[in-house]
Design a protein around this motif. Structure first.
Motif, PDB file in Angstrom:
ATOM      1  N   TYR A  17       0.870  -1.522   0.043  1.00  8.10           N
ATOM      2  CA  TYR A  17      -0.070  -0.157   0.147  1.00  8.10           C
ATOM      3  C   TYR A  17       0.886   1.026  -0.054  1.00  8.10           C
ATOM      4  O   TYR A  17       2.382   1.415   0.650  1.00  8.10           O
ATOM      5  N   ARG A  18       0.834   1.994  -0.662  1.00 11.63           N
ATOM      6  CA  ARG A  18       1.505   3.389  -0.634  1.00 11.63           C
ATOM      7  C   ARG A  18       1.093   3.729   0.815  1.00 11.63           C
ATOM      8  O   ARG A  18      -0.388   3.866   1.087  1.00 11.63           O
ATOM      9  N   CYS A  19       2.091   4.570   1.341  1.00  6.59           N
ATOM     10  CA  CYS A  19       2.587   5.271   2.798  1.00  6.59           C
ATOM     11  C   CYS A  19       1.586   6.709   2.579  1.00  6.59           C
ATOM     12  O   CYS A  19       3.244   6.888   2.500  1.00  6.59           O
ATOM     13  N   VAL A 139       5.487  15.420  12.644  1.00 10.74           N
ATOM     14  CA  VAL A 139       4.456  14.726  12.452  1.00 10.74           C
ATOM     15  C   VAL A 139       5.061  13.739  11.420  1.00 10.74           C
ATOM     16  O   VAL A 139       5.329  14.771  10.372  1.00 10.74           O
ATOM     17  N   LEU A 140       3.947  12.563  10.994  1.00 13.17           N
ATOM     18  CA  LEU A 140       4.750  12.150   9.697  1.00 13.17           C
ATOM     19  C   LEU A 140       4.281  11.809   8.298  1.00 13.17           C
ATOM     20  O   LEU A 140       5.295  11.887   7.686  1.00 13.17           O
ATOM     21  N   SER A 141       3.084  12.422   8.774  1.00 19.44           N
ATOM     22  CA  SER A 141       2.344  12.747   7.802  1.00 19.44           C
ATOM     23  C   SER A 141       3.007  13.444   6.650  1.00 19.44           C
ATOM     24  O   SER A 141       3.086  13.730   5.594  1.00 19.44           O
ATOM     25  N   GLU A 142       4.217  15.179   7.406  1.00 24.08           N
ATOM     26  CA  GLU A 142       4.766  16.029   6.152  1.00 24.08           C
ATOM     27  C   GLU A 142       6.434  15.009   6.342  1.00 24.08           C
ATOM     28  O   GLU A 142       6.553  16.421   4.488  1.00 24.08           O
ATOM     29  N   GLN A 143       6.597  14.152   6.584  1.00 30.76           N
ATOM     30  CA  GLN A 143       7.299  13.590   5.785  1.00 30.76           C
ATOM     31  C   GLN A 143       7.109  12.298   4.241  1.00 30.76           C
ATOM     32  O   GLN A 143       7.637  12.497   3.935  1.00 30.76           O
ATOM     33  N   LEU A 144       5.550  12.956   4.244  1.00 31.86           N
ATOM     34  CA  LEU A 144       5.562  11.751   2.691  1.00 31.86           C
ATOM     35  C   LEU A 144       4.947  12.674   1.765  1.00 31.86           C
ATOM     36  O   LEU A 144       4.201  12.197   1.321  1.00 31.86           O
ATOM     37  N   ARG A 145       5.850  14.076   1.327  1.00 34.95           N
ATOM     38  CA  ARG A 145       4.914  14.315   0.802  1.00 34.95           C
ATOM     39  C   ARG A 145       5.812  14.223  -0.525  1.00 34.95           C
ATOM     40  O   ARG A 145       7.517  13.955  -0.784  1.00 34.95           O
ATOM     41  N   ALA A 146       4.366  13.524  -1.768  1.00 32.18           N
ATOM     42  CA  ALA A 146       5.072  13.098  -3.215  1.00 32.18           C
ATOM     43  C   ALA A 146       5.822  14.590  -3.431  1.00 32.18           C
ATOM     44  O   ALA A 146       5.376  15.434  -3.949  1.00 32.18           O
ATOM     45  N   VAL A 147       6.859  13.653  -4.131  1.00 28.73           N
ATOM     46  CA  VAL A 147       8.191  14.619  -5.814  1.00 28.73           C
ATOM     47  C   VAL A 147       7.522  14.824  -6.642  1.00 28.73           C
ATOM     48  O   VAL A 147       8.020  12.597  -7.702  1.00 28.73           O
ATOM     49  N   ASN A 222      10.493   3.575  -8.741  1.00 33.28           N
ATOM     50  CA  ASN A 222       9.818   4.801  -9.677  1.00 33.28           C
ATOM     51  C   ASN A 222       8.194   4.893  -9.197  1.00 33.28           C
ATOM     52  O   ASN A 222       7.249   5.566 -10.075  1.00 33.28           O
ATOM     53  N   VAL A 223       8.204   4.928  -7.669  1.00 27.74           N
ATOM     54  CA  VAL A 223       6.910   5.239  -7.099  1.00 27.74           C
ATOM     55  C   VAL A 223       6.763   6.185  -6.182  1.00 27.74           C
ATOM     56  O   VAL A 223       7.776   6.092  -4.871  1.00 27.74           O
ATOM     57  N   HIS A 224       6.024   7.599  -6.327  1.00 28.53           N
ATOM     58  CA  HIS A 224       6.452   8.681  -5.962  1.00 28.53           C
ATOM     59  C   HIS A 224       6.240   8.788  -3.650  1.00 28.53           C
ATOM     60  O   HIS A 224       7.501   8.970  -3.748  1.00 28.53           O
ATOM     61  N   HIS A 225       5.829   7.124  -3.256  1.00 30.10           N
ATOM     62  CA  HIS A 225       4.859   6.872  -2.097  1.00 30.10           C
ATOM     63  C   HIS A 225       6.261   5.958  -1.697  1.00 30.10           C
ATOM     64  O   HIS A 225       6.256   4.866  -2.414  1.00 30.10           O
ATOM     65  N   GLU A 801       3.024  -6.053 -14.120  1.00 36.74           N
ATOM     66  CA  GLU A 801       3.548  -5.230 -14.345  1.00 36.74           C
ATOM     67  C   GLU A 801       3.430  -3.857 -13.124  1.00 36.74           C
ATOM     68  O   GLU A 801       1.778  -4.064 -13.197  1.00 36.74           O
ATOM     69  N   VAL A 802       4.302  -3.482 -12.534  1.00 37.66           N
ATOM     70  CA  VAL A 802       3.766  -2.449 -10.770  1.00 37.66           C
ATOM     71  C   VAL A 802       3.605  -0.725 -12.223  1.00 37.66           C
ATOM     72  O   VAL A 802       4.380  -0.560 -12.931  1.00 37.66           O
ATOM     73  N   GLU A 803       2.242  -0.640 -11.829  1.00 35.08           N
ATOM     74  CA  GLU A 803       1.899   0.641 -12.317  1.00 35.08           C
ATOM     75  C   GLU A 803       2.785   1.616 -11.552  1.00 35.08           C
ATOM     76  O   GLU A 803       2.220   1.867 -10.626  1.00 35.08           O
ATOM     77  N   THR A 804       3.789   1.994 -12.601  1.00 36.64           N
ATOM     78  CA  THR A 804       4.492   3.169 -12.035  1.00 36.64           C
ATOM     79  C   THR A 804       4.313   4.967 -11.880  1.00 36.64           C
ATOM     80  O   THR A 804       3.126   5.035 -12.359  1.00 36.64           O
ATOM     81  N   ASP A 805       4.326   5.439 -11.229  1.00 40.11           N
ATOM     82  CA  ASP A 805       4.327   7.408 -11.532  1.00 40.11           C
ATOM     83  C   ASP A 805       5.642   7.524 -12.594  1.00 40.11           C
ATOM     84  O   ASP A 805       4.402   8.491 -12.394  1.00 40.11           O
ATOM     85  N   PHE A 806       5.936   6.943 -12.405  1.00 43.03           N
ATOM     86  CA  PHE A 806       7.488   7.874 -13.827  1.00 43.03           C
ATOM     87  C   PHE A 806       8.640   6.308 -13.829  1.00 43.03           C
ATOM     88  O   PHE A 806       7.835   5.669 -13.125  1.00 43.03           O
TER      89      PHE A 806
END
Length: 939
Positions: A17-19, A139-147, A222-225, A801-806
């Motif tokens: 799962y994406r975190c 805060v954990l969520s602040e460290q999980l911002r995808a670029v 190549n997965v953002h999260h 095949e894994v669906e990647t973000d890029f």
């Protein structure tokens, strides 16, 4: 995964799962980031420890401090003093004064001071600096911002702490079984879950195992999260603490996680670290749980000493573990099997959805269209539905019990073997069978009959007389050699060959190999010998070295096991696999490989060579000194010059760095001991850069051998990522730099990247590590775009095949263990969890008898992650992923799949077959009462 929004196709469900920020919510942790000066002081402390203990690779035992802090704070503490960004992270705030005292006591105790003499009013500078490091609530969520377009760049402390809160949330809701029963899990200090309230017990009682669920945060290519990976396993509980490596302990008070404690000591002397008890006592903290562990260790050691004095068998009491649950130091025989099974994993998948609801974003894995599985000789024949219907009707009419689909042969054809022998420059193949039990000789003979279609009736062999297996081009000769093969103290194994030496000499253009009987030395046969010295009696490594010096490839067949002489009733799979592995040792690449590599698309994978590079660190065994050794082996599967010719297999090793036919390369490797580390003092980075440089030179030499033929290189991610930076997810796609980067980064980006025109066209990275590869659960087939009436399937053997973000995607090859899906396997764990396992039934009526399920292994799907790096296009990378999957599907050494493709497996097997690679056998746990002997005899 919402089926209504998926395109038609097959989709794999996994526990991945994406975190995302939504998943972790408002959870926080407390972090102290150590500065450069603090890290330097810790490095100096480590150097003092190494000097005091005389161990080159010793690390300062910071577990003293973390154990103290875990007990004081409730459990959630992680300290990482090494690496580029050292840190201390905890779930609760830690008082700086207390922190300073904990590290002051750790520093003093490790360096030999008496606990009462340590002056806590004048702590060492190291303790002061750690305590003065600012503590920040983050805060954990602040460290999980995808670029966008980049791998996640979350700090290391996040990966160590994110599971704490998630595990507590997963434990808050009962784990509901299909029959309505609810299982209660507890969070543990590793960030996982454990079901101590509902352990599994064997039918006769007194032996236990528990379910543990791992919650790991990793990255995928190549997965953002960051990706949350869950998995469940069976942890067997030991009857004793003193033979265990860790212990799970229930802490006093409500709301505290189960404490996992590392135990110190060797053999039957494991105990809680004494310094941790001393430190907690000095701090006047409640450490009753650790004291309980220490007291149990003392009781068990006294029981052991009493059994030793009376020369009795050691037997620990069989009772419910209560507050302390010891986990064995190694994989002993146990009355409860391994694995939780597919059904358990599907319930876990549903449990995650129930707990996190819409906050979960499961990764999407769609079936790859590039892969078509090659038809293996052992697969059931491919017949039409009409023919299948006709056979079924005929069987019903005649009462015939024959199979509807006949399976092919396990073995390559004799013609294919001869073609490979011809390609190697020989006229015939002679197999010398060396034996010392007639039962084993008969097993070998029966296997040859199956392999070459011979009638066993009246077929026998005369000693030292060649028996023709195929047109005079494949022969076998038997030699009775007990002195050469039996376990013993003798050192003149070469002389014990005697007259058999003539059969082992290559004459008349014969390619010679040896198939030998063996057994693992048993302590009952050598009662006066310490069990740790049994390996010295093992004839297999000694005889293998003798044969390697004669340039004779060899394989071994076990003639005796724990239950006595082996006499298979039905199919003799061990003998069949041993013969196939003998062919692999000869470097035979038969028509099965040609079939698997036949090009399925526009990219000609059948016209390029495929290289596998295996790397392993040989750690010191008990009593050994010096630096760990680095072992490197490699193979190259080279296409034929003629379109219908056989492929050839080359080999290379770090002890004999020359490319040569595989059989000769393996023999040369086995003739020498494992390579000794450099006499010069080298750092970690220098050691692995030196290993990468050796592979670079090997690939350059191979390019000269291939004379313009392109090639790929396949490596295992776990062992190779420390040599090549470009294999790490964070470094994917970065340009190669000759000088490397600052810090601990490698000077090498990818294998062969500096070779210019001679570089590989792509590198294939494999990962089979359970903690890093998503756990498959089931498959959904979407027939219509609106997702109406999707078809569900429990297992799959396809490539997804894994669906990647890029960027380039990775692929997952799903594997169904043969023991789960094979004939008569019963698919244990497919429909029931271990909590619902059926008990055995004793009855005078044969049809009513039933074996209990708890002692057996419950199997689940596994997955191999395949990531092609480089390559000229997406189409080429997908073709290489499919090619790698086909070379896992079609192996050289047995009838089913392997976790590694043929080139990497062959390179790895060179190492595993080395005389210095010790054989491991699941032994009976001392004092457990398992097995025939009922415990350890102590004299």
């Amino acid at each position: 995964m919402d089926d209504q929004h998926l395109e038609p196709g097959k989709y794999l469900h996994t526990l991945a799962y994406r975190c995302t920020p939504a998943l972790v919510g408002d959870a926080t942790v407390f972090v102290r980031r150590l500065d450069v000066e603090s890290a330097k002081l810790w490095s100096n402390f480590t150097a003092q420890c190494r000097k005091r203990f005389g161990k080159v690779e010793a690390q300062a035992p910071y577990t003293i401090a973390t154990t103290v802090l875990q007990v004081i704070t409730g459990g959630y503490v992680y300290f990482e003093p090494n690496g580029a960004a050292p840190f201390l992270v905890s779930r609760q705030s830690i008082d700086s004064n207390l922190l300073c005292k904990a590290f002051a006591l750790t520093h003093g105790l490790v360096l030999g001071e008496q606990v009462e003499m340590i002056d806590l009013r004048q702590p060492p500078e190291l303790a002061q600096r750690i305590a003065r490091t600012p503590e920040r609530e983050l805060v954990l969520s602040e460290q999980l911002r995808a670029v966008k377009g980049a791998q996640p760049d979350a700090p290391n402390w996040l990966y160590r702490s994110v599971g704490w809160g998630l595990a507590e949330r997963l434990a808050a809701l009962p784990f509901r079984l299909s029959n309505g029963r609810e299982i209660q899990f507890r969070p543990d200090t590793t960030g996982g879950l454990v079901a101590l309230e509902d352990p599994w017990e064997n039918e006769s009682g007194g032996r236990y195992a528990v379910c543990r669920t791992a919650v790991n945060l990793k990255t995928l290519p190549n997965v953002h999260h960051p990706v949350l990976l869950l998995d469940a396993r069976v942890s067997r509980i030991s009857s004793s603490l003193i033979f265990s490596s860790t212990a799970l302990a229930i802490q006093p008070g409500n709301g505290r996680p189960v404490l996992e404690v590392k135990l110190n000591g060797r053999g039957g002397a494991k105990a809680i670290p004494r310094q941790a008890l001393q430190a907690l006592g000095r701090l006047e903290m409640d450490y009753s749980i650790l004291q309980s562990i220490a007291e149990r260790s003392q009781r068990e050691q006294q029981l052991r000493e009493r059994a030793r004095a009376l020369k009795e068998k050691l037997q620990f009491p069989r009772e419910h573990p209560g507050q302390i649950w010891p986990i064995p130091a190694k994989s002993y025989q146990h009355p409860i099997g391994t694995g939780v099974g597919m059904h358990h994993l599907r319930i876990l998948h549903s449990h995650v959805d129930a707990v996190f609801g819409d906050d979960t974003q499961a990764l999407i894995f769609r079936q790859s269209t590039a892969m078509s599985l090659p038809r293996r000789p052992t697969d059931p024949e491919n017949i039409s539905s009409q023919e299948l219907k006709r056979r079924k009707e005929e069987r019903e009419r005649t009462g015939s019990g024959g199979p509807l689909r006949r399976r092919g042969t396990l073995f390559p054809s004799a013609e294919s073997l001869c073609a490979s022998v011809d390609q190697a420059g020989f006229k015939k193949l002679r197999i010398a069978c060396l034996w010392y039990r007639d039962e084993t000789r008969q097993r070998m003979l029966q296997t040859f009959c199956r392999a070459f279609g011979l009638d066993p009736a009246g077929l026998d062999t005369e000693e030292a007389v060649e028996l023709d297996l195929y047109q005079g081009r494949i022969t076998v000769v038997f030699h009775y050699l007990p002195d050469f093969l039996r376990p013993s103290r003798r050192r003149d194994r070469a002389e014990a060959l005697g007259a058999a030496g003539a059969s082992l000499r290559s004459r008349d253009g014969a390619l010679v190999s040896a198939w030998c009987e063996t057994e693992v030395p048993d302590s009952d046969d050598f009662p006066d010998l310490d069990t740790r010295d049994l390996a010295e009696l093992d004839a297999k490594p000694q005889t293998k070295a003798v044969l390697a010096r004669l340039d004779i490839p060899s394989q071994y067949l076990k003639g005796r096991g724990k239950e006595g002489v082996i006499q298979p009733r039905d199919e003799d799979h061990p003998a069949e696999m041993a013969l196939l592995d003998l062919y692999r040792s000869l470097g035979v690449a038969d028509e099965r490989i040609s079939n698997a590599l036949r090009a399925k698309g526009d990219f000609p994978v059948d016209q390029i060579a495929h290289v596998g590079v295996h790397v392993r660190q040989q750690n010191r065994r008990f009593g050994e000194k010096g630096e760990p050794k680095v072992v490197i082996t490699a193979t190259a599967l080279v296409p034929p010059q003629a379109s219908q010719g056989p492929w050839s297999l080359l080999g290379w090793s770090s002890t004999n760095p020359v490319w040569r036919p595989y059989r000769s390369a393996q023999n040369a490797f086995h003739t020498h001991p494992y390579p000794e580390p450099s006499a010069e003092k080298t750092s970690y980075r220098q050691k692995w850069d030196g290993a990468a440089d050796m592979v670079e030179r090997a690939l350059g030499d191979l390019a000269d051998e291939l004379d313009g033929v392109q090639y790929t290189v396949t490596v295992d991610a776990q062992s190779a990522r420390r040599m090549w930076d470009g294999l790490q997810n964070m470094r994917l796609g970065e340009p190669s730099t000759r000088a490397g980067a600052a810090g601990n980064r490698s000077r090498y980006q990818l294998p062969g990247a500096r070779l210019g025109a001679d570089a590989p066209i792509a590198v294939v990275r494999l990962n089979t590590e359970d903690e890093e590869v998503p756990q498959p659960v089931s498959v959904t087939q979407v027939v219509k775009k609106d997702g109406v009436d999707p078809k569900e399937k429990d297992t799959s053997t396809l490539l997804f095949e894994v669906e990647t973000d890029f960027g380039t995607p990775a692929w997952l090859l799903c594997n169904v263990p043969r023991a789960y899906d094979g004939s008569g396997a019963g698919r244990l764990g497919g429909k029931r969890t271990r909590w619902e396992a059926e008990k055995s039934v004793q009855s005078e009526v044969r049809s009513e008898r039933r074996r209990g399920e708890m002692p057996h292994n419950f199997y689940a799907m596994t997955a191999t992650e395949i990531l092609p790096i480089g390559g000229p296009s997406d189409e080429v990378r997908e073709a290489l992923a499919a090619m790698t999957a086909r070379l896992c599907h079609q192996t050289l050494f047995w009838s089913d799949r392997a976790r590694y493709p043929v080139p990497l497996h062959a390179a790895r097997q060179m190492d595993l077959d080395h005389p210095q690679y010790r054989r491991d056998v699941a032994d009976t746990e001392p004092g457990s009462g398992d097995g025939d002997e009922g415990g350890e005899t102590l004299e």
